[in-house]
Design a protein around this motif. Structure first.
Motif, PDB file in Angstrom:
ATOM      1  N   UNK A 221      25.304  62.770  44.904  1.00  0.00           N
ATOM      2  CA  UNK A 221      24.667  62.296  43.674  1.00  0.00           C
ATOM      3  C   UNK A 221      23.365  63.064  43.491  1.00  0.00           C
ATOM      4  N   UNK A 222      22.933  63.265  42.252  1.00  0.00           N
ATOM      5  CA  UNK A 222      21.684  64.005  42.007  1.00  0.00           C
ATOM      6  C   UNK A 222      20.517  63.410  42.793  1.00  0.00           C
ATOM      7  N   UNK A 223      19.773  64.283  43.450  1.00  0.00           N
ATOM      8  CA  UNK A 223      18.609  63.864  44.226  1.00  0.00           C
ATOM      9  C   UNK A 223      18.920  63.414  45.643  1.00  0.00           C
ATOM     10  N   UNK A 224      20.188  63.323  46.003  1.00  0.00           N
ATOM     11  CA  UNK A 224      20.565  62.868  47.340  1.00  0.00           C
ATOM     12  C   UNK A 224      20.274  63.941  48.382  1.00  0.00           C
ATOM     13  N   UNK A 225      19.836  63.504  49.546  1.00  0.00           N
ATOM     14  CA  UNK A 225      19.591  64.395  50.691  1.00  0.00           C
ATOM     15  C   UNK A 225      20.608  64.116  51.803  1.00  0.00           C
ATOM     16  N   UNK A 226      21.747  63.566  51.445  1.00  0.00           N
ATOM     17  CA  UNK A 226      22.798  63.214  52.400  1.00  0.00           C
ATOM     18  C   UNK A 226      23.157  64.411  53.276  1.00  0.00           C
ATOM     19  N   UNK A 227      23.267  64.176  54.599  1.00  0.00           N
ATOM     20  CA  UNK A 227      23.578  65.253  55.546  1.00  0.00           C
ATOM     21  C   UNK A 227      25.027  65.152  56.024  1.00  0.00           C
ATOM     22  N   UNK A 228      25.494  66.222  56.645  1.00  0.00           N
ATOM     23  CA  UNK A 228      26.842  66.237  57.213  1.00  0.00           C
ATOM     24  C   UNK A 228      27.010  65.111  58.224  1.00  0.00           C
ATOM     25  N   UNK A 229      26.027  64.949  59.097  1.00  0.00           N
ATOM     26  CA  UNK A 229      26.114  63.923  60.136  1.00  0.00           C
ATOM     27  C   UNK A 229      26.174  62.519  59.534  1.00  0.00           C
ATOM     28  N   UNK A 230      25.418  62.279  58.486  1.00  0.00           N
ATOM     29  CA  UNK A 230      25.450  60.967  57.832  1.00  0.00           C
ATOM     30  C   UNK A 230      26.834  60.688  57.236  1.00  0.00           C
ATOM     31  N   UNK A 231      27.458  61.709  56.678  1.00  0.00           N
ATOM     32  CA  UNK A 231      28.812  61.553  56.125  1.00  0.00           C
ATOM     33  C   UNK A 231      29.783  61.202  57.249  1.00  0.00           C
ATOM     34  N   UNK A 232      29.731  61.957  58.347  1.00  0.00           N
ATOM     35  CA  UNK A 232      30.645  61.712  59.467  1.00  0.00           C
ATOM     36  C   UNK A 232      30.409  60.337  60.084  1.00  0.00           C
ATOM     37  N   UNK A 233      29.150  59.930  60.214  1.00  0.00           N
ATOM     38  CA  UNK A 233      28.830  58.618  60.778  1.00  0.00           C
ATOM     39  C   UNK A 233      29.336  57.480  59.891  1.00  0.00           C
ATOM     40  N   UNK A 234      29.215  57.649  58.579  1.00  0.00           N
ATOM     41  CA  UNK A 234      29.677  56.629  57.635  1.00  0.00           C
ATOM     42  C   UNK A 234      31.175  56.368  57.806  1.00  0.00           C
ATOM     43  N   UNK A 235      31.937  57.433  57.895  1.00  0.00           N
ATOM     44  CA  UNK A 235      33.391  57.288  58.048  1.00  0.00           C
ATOM     45  C   UNK A 235      33.730  56.739  59.433  1.00  0.00           C
ATOM     46  N   UNK A 236      33.067  57.250  60.461  1.00  0.00           N
ATOM     47  CA  UNK A 236      33.367  56.854  61.846  1.00  0.00           C
ATOM     48  C   UNK A 236      33.209  55.360  62.069  1.00  0.00           C
ATOM     49  N   UNK A 237      32.268  54.721  61.353  1.00  0.00           N
ATOM     50  CA  UNK A 237      32.054  53.276  61.492  1.00  0.00           C
ATOM     51  C   UNK A 237      33.239  52.466  60.968  1.00  0.00           C
ATOM     52  N   UNK A 238      34.057  53.077  60.096  1.00  0.00           N
ATOM     53  CA  UNK A 238      35.071  52.321  59.367  1.00  0.00           C
ATOM     54  C   UNK A 238      36.517  52.666  59.704  1.00  0.00           C
ATOM     55  N   UNK A 239      36.730  53.658  60.575  1.00  0.00           N
ATOM     56  CA  UNK A 239      38.104  54.091  60.867  1.00  0.00           C
ATOM     57  C   UNK A 239      38.344  54.221  62.371  1.00  0.00           C
ATOM     58  N   UNK A 240      39.616  54.332  62.726  1.00  0.00           N
ATOM     59  CA  UNK A 240      39.996  54.602  64.113  1.00  0.00           C
ATOM     60  C   UNK A 240      39.475  55.988  64.504  1.00  0.00           C
ATOM     61  N   UNK A 241      39.224  56.212  65.796  1.00  0.00           N
ATOM     62  CA  UNK A 241      38.660  57.499  66.230  1.00  0.00           C
ATOM     63  C   UNK A 241      39.443  58.739  65.765  1.00  0.00           C
ATOM     64  N   UNK A 242      40.765  58.647  65.706  1.00  0.00           N
ATOM     65  CA  UNK A 242      41.545  59.824  65.306  1.00  0.00           C
ATOM     66  C   UNK A 242      41.445  60.129  63.803  1.00  0.00           C
ATOM     67  N   UNK A 243      40.911  59.199  63.017  1.00  0.00           N
ATOM     68  CA  UNK A 243      40.794  59.406  61.573  1.00  0.00           C
ATOM     69  C   UNK A 243      39.427  59.938  61.152  1.00  0.00           C
ATOM     70  N   UNK A 244      38.526  60.116  62.093  1.00  0.00           N
ATOM     71  CA  UNK A 244      37.166  60.530  61.749  1.00  0.00           C
ATOM     72  C   UNK A 244      37.144  61.895  61.059  1.00  0.00           C
ATOM     73  N   UNK A 245      36.238  62.050  60.117  1.00  0.00           N
ATOM     74  CA  UNK A 245      35.995  63.340  59.476  1.00  0.00           C
ATOM     75  C   UNK A 245      35.277  64.216  60.498  1.00  0.00           C
ATOM     76  N   UNK A 246      35.779  65.429  60.692  1.00  0.00           N
ATOM     77  CA  UNK A 246      35.230  66.329  61.721  1.00  0.00           C
ATOM     78  C   UNK A 246      34.439  67.508  61.144  1.00  0.00           C
ATOM     79  N   UNK A 247      34.599  67.760  59.856  1.00  0.00           N
ATOM     80  CA  UNK A 247      33.880  68.843  59.175  1.00  0.00           C
ATOM     81  C   UNK A 247      33.480  68.346  57.797  1.00  0.00           C
ATOM     82  N   UNK A 248      32.356  68.863  57.304  1.00  0.00           N
ATOM     83  CA  UNK A 248      31.866  68.482  55.980  1.00  0.00           C
ATOM     84  C   UNK A 248      31.331  69.718  55.275  1.00  0.00           C
TER      85      UNK A 248
END
Length: 135
Positions: free
Chosen positions: A77-104
């Motif tokens: 979104x405009x003005x966002x400073x979202x990082x790759x790690x934040x994206x991966x952490x967001x998904x990791x909290x909500x899915x099984x380990x094998x479903x985690x996003x590994x690249x962004x």
């Protein structure tokens, strides 16, 4: 149709407790990570729920060791400073380990057909051409 009367469409579906049929993904679009099947649509739904993400797409990124890695293309979104790690952490909290996003990768837009379908082949070509060193 098979011998039991099922029409084989290549769609991934389920019936809910009320008997309604839901189509959730395409079988051909599944990411195969270490023998597990990871539906991109599930990860995209989670990514699009993040307050700093405007749009997202998930593709299979080829990997010699595990087959394919889930890779996310993100439009911030405009003005966002979202990082790759934040994206991966967001998904990791909500899915099984094998479903985690590994690249962004962050992009300005997700390529889509006139009907609004994500053009995954274009994203896969872009990811492979970028190479591991540039991600």
């Amino acid at each position: 149709m098979d011998s039991e009367g099922w029409l084989k469409t290549g769609d991934l579906c389920y019936f809910n407790e009320d008997g309604f049929l839901y189509i959730v993904d395409r079988l051909k679009e599944l990411i195969k990570y270490k023998g597990y099947q990871v539906p991109p649509a599930e990860l995209e739904h989670i990514l699009n729920s993040h307050p700093d993400i405007l749009d997202a797409a998930v593709i299979p990124y080829p990997d010699e060791d595990v087959g394919q890695l889930p890779m996310a293309f993100i439009v911030r979104k405009p003005g966002s400073k979202l990082t790759e790690q934040q994206v991966m952490d967001h998904v990791a909290k909500l899915v099984a380990p094998y479903k985690k996003v590994r690249r962004v990768a962050f992009v300005s837009a997700i390529p889509k057909s006139p009907a609004g379908k994500i053009l995954r082949r274009e994203l896969i070509q872009q990811a492979v051409s970028m190479g591991a060193s540039k991600l």
